[in-house]
Design a protein around this motif. Structure first.
Motif, PDB file in Angstrom:
ATOM      1  N   PHE A 190      61.975  22.398  83.375  1.00 39.74           N
ATOM      2  CA  PHE A 190      61.300  23.637  82.984  1.00 39.74           C
ATOM      3  C   PHE A 190      62.003  24.194  81.752  1.00 39.74           C
ATOM      4  CE2 PHE A 190      59.981  27.987  82.945  1.00 39.74           C
ATOM      5  CZ  PHE A 190      58.724  28.002  83.548  1.00 39.74           C
ATOM      6  N   LEU A 191      61.223  24.424  80.677  1.00 39.24           N
ATOM      7  CA  LEU A 191      61.798  24.801  79.387  1.00 39.24           C
ATOM      8  C   LEU A 191      61.367  26.198  78.969  1.00 39.24           C
ATOM      9  CD1 LEU A 191      61.156  21.452  77.446  1.00 39.24           C
ATOM     10  CD2 LEU A 191      63.265  22.164  78.617  1.00 39.24           C
ATOM     11  N   VAL A 192      62.263  26.902  78.303  1.00 41.08           N
ATOM     12  CA  VAL A 192      61.947  28.173  77.653  1.00 41.08           C
ATOM     13  C   VAL A 192      62.405  28.084  76.204  1.00 41.08           C
ATOM     14  CG1 VAL A 192      62.072  29.536  79.767  1.00 41.08           C
ATOM     15  CG2 VAL A 192      64.136  29.201  78.397  1.00 41.08           C
ATOM     16  N   ALA A 193      61.717  28.804  75.334  1.00 37.79           N
ATOM     17  CA  ALA A 193      62.036  28.758  73.907  1.00 37.79           C
ATOM     18  C   ALA A 193      63.385  29.427  73.646  1.00 37.79           C
ATOM     19  CB  ALA A 193      60.940  29.431  73.097  1.00 37.79           C
ATOM     20  N   ASP A 194      64.137  28.860  72.746  1.00 42.47           N
ATOM     21  CA  ASP A 194      65.420  29.447  72.356  1.00 42.47           C
ATOM     22  C   ASP A 194      65.203  30.841  71.756  1.00 42.47           C
ATOM     23  OD1 ASP A 194      68.298  29.408  71.650  1.00 42.47           O
ATOM     24  OD2 ASP A 194      67.520  29.331  69.599  1.00 42.47           O
ATOM     25  N   GLY A 195      65.981  31.807  72.245  1.00 39.61           N
ATOM     26  CA  GLY A 195      65.899  33.157  71.708  1.00 39.61           C
ATOM     27  C   GLY A 195      64.720  33.963  72.192  1.00 39.61           C
ATOM     28  N   ALA A 196      63.932  33.409  73.138  1.00 41.93           N
ATOM     29  CA  ALA A 196      62.741  34.112  73.602  1.00 41.93           C
ATOM     30  C   ALA A 196      62.911  34.682  75.004  1.00 41.93           C
ATOM     31  CB  ALA A 196      61.527  33.184  73.580  1.00 41.93           C
ATOM     32  N   TYR A 197      63.616  33.959  75.877  1.00 40.20           N
ATOM     33  CA  TYR A 197      63.644  34.337  77.281  1.00 40.20           C
ATOM     34  C   TYR A 197      64.663  35.419  77.579  1.00 40.20           C
ATOM     35  CZ  TYR A 197      64.573  34.306  82.251  1.00 40.20           C
ATOM     36  OH  TYR A 197      64.784  34.705  83.550  1.00 40.20           O
ATOM     37  N   ASN A 198      64.233  36.473  78.256  1.00 39.70           N
ATOM     38  CA  ASN A 198      65.084  37.336  79.069  1.00 39.70           C
ATOM     39  C   ASN A 198      64.222  37.879  80.189  1.00 39.70           C
ATOM     40  OD1 ASN A 198      64.004  40.059  78.329  1.00 39.70           O
ATOM     41  ND2 ASN A 198      64.809  39.517  76.305  1.00 39.70           N
ATOM     42  N   TYR A 199      64.839  38.453  81.211  1.00 41.75           N
ATOM     43  CA  TYR A 199      64.117  38.786  82.442  1.00 41.75           C
ATOM     44  C   TYR A 199      62.943  39.713  82.176  1.00 41.75           C
ATOM     45  CZ  TYR A 199      63.096  40.631  87.075  1.00 41.75           C
ATOM     46  OH  TYR A 199      62.461  41.012  88.225  1.00 41.75           O
ATOM     47  N   PHE A 200      63.129  40.756  81.380  1.00 41.64           N
ATOM     48  CA  PHE A 200      62.081  41.736  81.144  1.00 41.64           C
ATOM     49  C   PHE A 200      61.144  41.347  80.003  1.00 41.64           C
ATOM     50  CE2 PHE A 200      65.347  44.357  83.252  1.00 41.64           C
ATOM     51  CZ  PHE A 200      64.584  44.866  84.292  1.00 41.64           C
ATOM     52  N   GLY A 201      61.433  40.251  79.312  1.00 37.94           N
ATOM     53  CA  GLY A 201      60.567  39.824  78.229  1.00 37.94           C
ATOM     54  C   GLY A 201      60.702  40.640  76.965  1.00 37.94           C
ATOM     55  N   LYS A 246      56.039  34.756  82.469  1.00 35.68           N
ATOM     56  CA  LYS A 246      55.322  36.006  82.205  1.00 35.68           C
ATOM     57  C   LYS A 246      56.135  37.162  82.778  1.00 35.68           C
ATOM     58  CE  LYS A 246      50.968  38.386  83.363  1.00 35.68           C
ATOM     59  NZ  LYS A 246      50.422  38.655  82.023  1.00 35.68           N
ATOM     60  N   ALA A 247      56.422  38.162  81.940  1.00 37.83           N
ATOM     61  CA  ALA A 247      57.126  39.375  82.366  1.00 37.83           C
ATOM     62  C   ALA A 247      56.272  40.585  82.013  1.00 37.83           C
ATOM     63  CB  ALA A 247      58.491  39.464  81.697  1.00 37.83           C
ATOM     64  N   THR A 248      56.069  41.465  82.980  1.00 38.97           N
ATOM     65  CA  THR A 248      55.230  42.639  82.775  1.00 38.97           C
ATOM     66  C   THR A 248      55.897  43.864  83.371  1.00 38.97           C
ATOM     67  OG1 THR A 248      53.217  41.300  82.888  1.00 38.97           O
ATOM     68  CG2 THR A 248      52.976  43.662  83.212  1.00 38.97           C
ATOM     69  N   GLN A 249      55.876  44.959  82.637  1.00 38.54           N
ATOM     70  CA  GLN A 249      56.306  46.257  83.161  1.00 38.54           C
ATOM     71  C   GLN A 249      55.202  47.273  82.866  1.00 38.54           C
ATOM     72  OE1 GLN A 249      58.639  44.973  80.518  1.00 38.54           O
ATOM     73  NE2 GLN A 249      59.148  43.522  82.138  1.00 38.54           N
ATOM     74  N   SER A 250      54.998  48.183  83.796  1.00 37.30           N
ATOM     75  CA  SER A 250      54.024  49.248  83.583  1.00 37.30           C
ATOM     76  C   SER A 250      54.555  50.543  84.162  1.00 37.30           C
ATOM     77  CB  SER A 250      52.675  48.899  84.225  1.00 37.30           C
ATOM     78  OG  SER A 250      52.806  48.771  85.632  1.00 37.30           O
ATOM     79  N   ALA A 251      54.150  51.635  83.553  1.00 34.44           N
ATOM     80  CA  ALA A 251      54.531  52.968  84.016  1.00 34.44           C
ATOM     81  C   ALA A 251      53.337  53.890  83.862  1.00 34.44           C
ATOM     82  CB  ALA A 251      55.721  53.495  83.223  1.00 34.44           C
ATOM     83  N   LEU A 252      53.053  54.637  84.914  1.00 35.90           N
ATOM     84  CA  LEU A 252      51.948  55.582  84.909  1.00 35.90           C
ATOM     85  C   LEU A 252      52.460  56.954  85.313  1.00 35.90           C
ATOM     86  CD1 LEU A 252      48.803  56.244  84.951  1.00 35.90           C
ATOM     87  CD2 LEU A 252      48.949  55.803  87.407  1.00 35.90           C
ATOM     88  N   GLY A 253      52.037  57.966  84.594  1.00 36.42           N
ATOM     89  CA  GLY A 253      52.375  59.334  84.952  1.00 36.42           C
ATOM     90  C   GLY A 253      51.129  60.195  84.975  1.00 36.42           C
ATOM     91  N   ASN A 254      51.064  61.123  85.926  1.00 34.20           N
ATOM     92  CA  ASN A 254      49.920  62.019  86.055  1.00 34.20           C
ATOM     93  C   ASN A 254      50.393  63.403  86.448  1.00 34.20           C
ATOM     94  OD1 ASN A 254      48.078  63.200  88.522  1.00 34.20           O
ATOM     95  ND2 ASN A 254      46.833  62.626  86.750  1.00 34.20           N
ATOM     96  N   VAL A 255      49.924  64.396  85.725  1.00 31.79           N
ATOM     97  CA  VAL A 255      50.155  65.795  86.064  1.00 31.79           C
ATOM     98  C   VAL A 255      48.793  66.483  86.091  1.00 31.79           C
ATOM     99  CG1 VAL A 255      51.264  67.961  85.429  1.00 31.79           C
ATOM    100  CG2 VAL A 255      52.430  65.796  84.978  1.00 31.79           C
ATOM    101  N   ASN A 294      53.926  35.641  73.177  1.00 29.81           N
ATOM    102  CA  ASN A 294      53.005  36.744  72.896  1.00 29.81           C
ATOM    103  C   ASN A 294      53.554  38.013  73.534  1.00 29.81           C
ATOM    104  OD1 ASN A 294      51.265  34.153  72.896  1.00 29.81           O
ATOM    105  ND2 ASN A 294      49.957  35.654  71.903  1.00 29.81           N
ATOM    106  N   ASN A 295      53.764  39.031  72.723  1.00 28.29           N
ATOM    107  CA  ASN A 295      54.345  40.286  73.207  1.00 28.29           C
ATOM    108  C   ASN A 295      53.369  41.429  72.908  1.00 28.29           C
ATOM    109  OD1 ASN A 295      57.008  41.430  74.292  1.00 28.29           O
ATOM    110  ND2 ASN A 295      56.584  42.779  72.568  1.00 28.29           N
ATOM    111  N   ASN A 296      52.933  42.127  73.963  1.00 27.72           N
ATOM    112  CA  ASN A 296      51.917  43.173  73.821  1.00 27.72           C
ATOM    113  C   ASN A 296      52.406  44.479  74.433  1.00 27.72           C
ATOM    114  OD1 ASN A 296      49.953  41.221  72.825  1.00 27.72           O
ATOM    115  ND2 ASN A 296      49.805  40.517  74.940  1.00 27.72           N
ATOM    116  N   ASN A 297      52.155  45.581  73.719  1.00 26.17           N
ATOM    117  CA  ASN A 297      52.492  46.910  74.205  1.00 26.17           C
ATOM    118  C   ASN A 297      51.286  47.821  74.059  1.00 26.17           C
ATOM    119  OD1 ASN A 297      55.632  46.900  74.612  1.00 26.17           O
ATOM    120  ND2 ASN A 297      55.270  45.885  72.645  1.00 26.17           N
ATOM    121  N   LEU A 298      50.917  48.460  75.158  1.00 26.93           N
ATOM    122  CA  LEU A 298      49.812  49.413  75.162  1.00 26.93           C
ATOM    123  C   LEU A 298      50.343  50.778  75.594  1.00 26.93           C
ATOM    124  CD1 LEU A 298      46.779  50.297  75.265  1.00 26.93           C
ATOM    125  CD2 LEU A 298      46.772  49.508  77.640  1.00 26.93           C
TER     126      LEU A 298
END
Length: 929
Positions: A261-272, A363-372, A423-427
């Motif tokens: 199992f391979l990962v690209a050099d300089g690309a992998y960390n736990y949180f992406g 694939k690493a994904t984090q999400s945060a939702l806030g509602n007031v 591929n790195n995406n931020n919304l």
């Protein structure tokens, strides 16, 4: 004279009856949820046929005869309640009532308790009362079926499917461009330049309150919508205090069994998170300043993991005022592994590429939702929602076999392509929503959203190696040198800003009546701008150079760059060349403006028949300029930018006829349109290993005419049978097709017309329910199925300025599967201390067209795929713990693209792509305060 006397008599008789009636109003609430309002509950005057349903805020108003009366309050999944009242003529009295739930509430791995609008019974009631044809899935059903995100949720509804190779769904055979996605009723952009709609996989179950799939059009929805509008309602807190935490782990059977199992050099960390940024590290083409190696790194610990935490509370501020606060954070990391085939073929089965591949994916994904949310009266509130999603996808793929662009000798079966991609995406979404009821007759709501997308594909690396068959360089590999682009690094960024707003006013002509006549009018606007930049840096070799694929940096380094291509090394060149502007990125610039006004009327002709009629006007303008690897509308005055400027008048009609309380017929007719998307019209070529795509700047929008008919039978609590039919006529449909090229290059064209006809079935049924006061058992069954027939006239139209020779004059619509099946079987047993829930979920879609065939090539077909998941959840109630065990993709089917060919006169189904995903095993632990 007699007629006049009769009319006067009738007037006084009618007046007498009117004077003997009074009005009862009030609010129905959920006792289990701190008296949160309960929408769509029913109120019946006992012993009569006088009945009414509460509105979406739990408010009702009913007229009754003078004297003692008994009101019956009822709602699916709740105990009925009776209240005795004394009605006085021409007077209004207030009766509020709290109902108590009868249902067993299970805790999900990420969802603690279930508020009313998350329950299956509440959503069925909403579906029952709606005039439009809606389907909904709430948090309770997500939990029961083991659904982890919105993408998995919507494919459990009839007529919806998802392809493995794309992030988005097909609704009634219509793909991404025909659908729309909203969050709390406000539009969402896509995080990925490839798609119109955001990937629903980002919306984990801790974010979701419920999901509504509206397959028919009404005037308050944006007109670019022929398939469905998918609206995600984000979670709010409805309790005094709430805290939930969970952890999970698991594995993919393919990944665990992978030996390398391979990962690209300089690309992998736990949180992406990006280790080396997104920008090109070069300032000139003479210095080898890349921060990463071409040699990937082996990864050994391939265990998937996740965690989430959610909390909040609701604070009573006195009177009718309250403040609720909710926040959730979740993170997941997943390893997957694929091995299979990647091919390119011609009509005679000859291969331009025939390779076996192994692909490691992380694939690493984090999400945060806030509602007031601040409430300051009945239907008076203001709320702020914020959502952040980070999604990082990495892959390393090794492809071995024959590749014509590397070595066109038919016996050259040992070529090697290695592609490393990130591929790195931020919304980031910010929404401000408000509602205000001025009087019983007048209310308004408004909302505004500001969304940003920041995406990048930094340092995508491609190496192509030819084998030294003649022994010239020691029978090893050499760097492929037929084209500089065979070895390259790619950098791209996307920045998109999206602003949208709405304001709606609602006027109820007769608020005291059981049959309310309501006029709604409003205004929408949306402004979107996108900048997409990309640069490809190629390694230009004059001659093959020996290379060890496991130590490519011995060749790709500063020393060989200094030598140059004429002295046994290489030159760095971009797709702009070597000039002073070589590092200036190619790009396209896109801008779209939408301004709309609408009005629609809900008019109940009787207790049985209700009609909703509306009209929407939209002014749509879209412009795309580009300077790319294909052409330039910026620098070449002979090339015009891609422009669309349209005015649309879009009528809609929705009709509901209730045969009785449990049976209803619905009819809908409308006109909508379908815009070509930015990437489909931008003239730039995006290359993958075996399939590449380019845009067509001359695409036209499609015009869609839609007709639907549906019958619903609401059998009992949580039970429904629905049968529906649909027809769509599409003028100027947009299709993906294969252009005349040596490879599988694809683009987009308009054809003359197409139509879709089909039938849908939805069943939710309790097979049995057994139990006592201390122990309960039930077995439930769900089925969604659809059959579609599609036909598209495949002719070359003049408007898109593409010369296309379709293989057939007629064919199936691209992306349309003739048969879709989603079904589930759930067994639940519970007592005072524990609860066990086990669910089997099966899905299937039949063969569908992936790309339309041209130039004697047959269609590329995406073959049928069956999937089976098994989900188990065990609650320990006194400890407030839940344990979960799931196994997904139990059948482990092959995912295949094929093309019919004729090899030596024999019809043959040739493989284009073929692989298995493996099974996914997961374990979870959830705790709720």
């Amino acid at each position: 004279m007699k007629l006049r006397f009769l009319l006067i008599a009738l007037f006084f008789v009618t007046l007498g009856f009117a004077q003997n009636k009074g009005t009862i109003t009030g609010t129905i609430t959920d006792k289990d949820m701190g008296n949160e309002t309960l929408p769509f509950a029913s109120v019946l005057v006992k012993g009569t046929k006088i009945a009414v349903n509460a509105d979406e805020n739990g408010n009702y108003s009913i007229t009754a005869n003078e004297g003692p009366q008994t009101l019956i309050f009822a709602f699916l999944g709740y105990h009925n309640a009776e209240v005795q009242v004394t009605v006085k003529a021409n007077q209004t009295i207030t009766v509020n009532k709290a109902l108590e739930s009868t249902s067993v509430q299970l805790q999900d791995v990420v969802i603690e308790k279930i508020v009313s609008r998350e329950k299956e019974s509440a959503l069925i009631a909403e579906q029952q009362n709606a005039i439009e044809m809606k389907q909904a899935i709430g948090a309770q059903e997500l939990s029961r079926k083991g659904i982890s995100d919105a993408a998995a949720a919507v494919v459990k509804t009839s007529g919806v499917s998802k392809s493995d190779d794309v992030n988005n769904v097909f609704v009634r055979g219509l793909g991404d461009r025909y659908n729309s996605t909203t969050l709390n009723g406000l539009p969402l952009p896509s995080e990925d330049p490839v798609y119109k709609n955001i990937s629903l996989e980002f919306f984990g179950s801790s974010i979701i309150k419920n999901i509504n799939i509206n397959k028919t059009f009404s005037a308050d929805i944006y007109g670019d919508n022929a398939g469905a509008n998918i609206d995600i309602s984000s979670k709010e807190v409805d309790k005094r205090s709430y805290l939930n935490a969970g952890v999970g782990t698991g594995y993919n059977t393919n990944a665990i069994g992978a030996g390398n199992f391979l990962v690209a050099d300089g690309a992998y960390n736990y949180f992406g998170f990006l280790e080396n940024g997104k920008d090109i590290p070069l300032t000139n083409l003479k210095s080898y300043d890349f921060k990463t190696s071409f040699n990937p790194v082996q990864k050994n610990n391939l265990i998937n993991s996740s965690f989430n935490i959610a909390g909040g509370g609701k604070f009573d501020l006195g009177g009718e005022k309250s403040l609720s606060v909710f926040a959730t954070v979740q993170s997941s990391s997943d390893f997957t592994y694929k091995h299979g085939q990647a091919r390119q073929v011609n009509p005679q089965g000859g291969a331009g590429m025939d390779m076996n591949f192994e692909k490691s994916e992380y694939k690493a994904t984090q999400s945060a939702l806030g509602n007031v949310k601040y409430k300051f009266g009945n239907q008076r509130s203001i709320s702020y929602n914020t959502l952040f999603i980070h999604d990082n996808n990495q892959s390393v793929g090794d492809y071995r076999g024959f590749a014509k662009n590397i070595n066109d000798n038919n016996d050259a079966n040992n070529s090697l392509i290695r592609r490393q991609q990130l591929n790195n995406n931020n919304l980031f979404v910010n929404q401000l929503l408000g509602e205000y009821r001025f009087t019983d007759k007048i209310k308004a709501n408004a909302g505004v959203t500001y969304n940003t997308i920041r995406s990048s594909q930094p340092d995508r690396r491609t190496n192509s190696y030819d084998y030294d068959y003649n022994g010239t360089n020691g029978n090893g590999y050499t760097v492929a040198s037929n084209s500089a682009g065979l070895n390259n690094r790619w950098y791209s960024t996307l920045e998109e800003n999206d602003v949208a707003g709405k304001i709606e006013g609602e006027y109820t002509f007769n608020p005291e009546s059981n049959l309310k006549k309501v006029l709604t009018a409003g205004f929408n606007m949306r402004s979107t701008d996108r900048t997409f930049d990309f640069t490809q840096i190629n390694y230009d070799f004059n001659n093959p150079v020996p290379v060890n694929p496991n130590n490519p940096d011995a060749v790709f380094n500063q020393e060989n760059l200094t030598l140059g291509k004429n002295n046994g090394g290489f030159d760095l060149v971009t797709t702009r060349g070597k000039n002073a502007n070589a590092l200036d990125p190619f790009y396209y610039l896109a801008d779209r403006q939408i301004y709309a006004g609408f009005a629609q009327m809900v008019y109940p002709f009787s207790e049985n028949l209700t009609v909703q009629a509306g009209v929407r006007y939209e002014k749509v303008s879209q412009k795309i300029d580009w300077d790319t690897n294909l052409s330039s509308s910026v620098n070449n005055l002979a090339i015009d930018p891609s422009t669309i400027d349209k005015d649309y008048f879009l009528p809609s009609l929705n009709l509901k006829y209730s045969l009785n309380e449990k049976n209803a017929i619905r009819f809908a007719a409308s006109q909508t349109y379908t815009m070509p998307q930015f990437k489909e019209t931008a003239a730039f070529l995006y290359e993958d290993v075996n399939i590449s795509e380019m845009g067509n700047p001359n695409l036209l929008p499609s015009t869609d005419y839609n007709v639907d008919l549906k019958y619903d039978w609401y059998m009992s609590d949580n039970e429904i049978i629905s049968i529906g039919g649909l027809y769509k006529y599409i003028k100027d449909p947009i299709s993906r097709m294969r252009i005349l090229s040596a490879a599988n290059d694809l683009s987009y064209v308009n054809t003359d017309k197409a139509f879709v006809a089909g039938a849908e079935l939805e069943v939710r049924k309790n097979i049995f329910r057994l139990g006592s006061d201390t122990r309960k058992k039930d077995l439930t069954f769900g089925l969604n199925a659809s059959y579609l027939y599609t036909e598209q006239v495949q002719n070359d139209v003049d408007t898109d300025k593409f010369t296309v020779q379709f293989t057939h004059d007629k064919g199936k619509m691209q992306g349309a599967s003739p048969l879709l099946i989603n079904t589930d079987l759930s067994y639940n047993v519970s007592d005072d201390k524990t609860a066990l829930l086990s669910t089997l979920v099966f899905s299937y879609f039949a063969d569908k067209v992936y790309s339309v065939g041209t130039n004697s090539n047959e269609n590329i077909i995406e073959k049928s795929v069956p999937t089976l998941d098994f989900i188990n959840k065990f609650d320990i109630k006194d400890k407030k713990l839940q344990l979960s065990l799931g196994v997904k993709n139990l059948l482990n089917p092959r995912y295949r693209l094929t093309q019919d060919t004729t090899i030596n006169g024999v019809p043959t189904e040739s493989i284009i792509s073929n692989y298995r995903k493996g099974m996914f095993v997961s374990f979870g632990l959830n705790w709720t305060l």
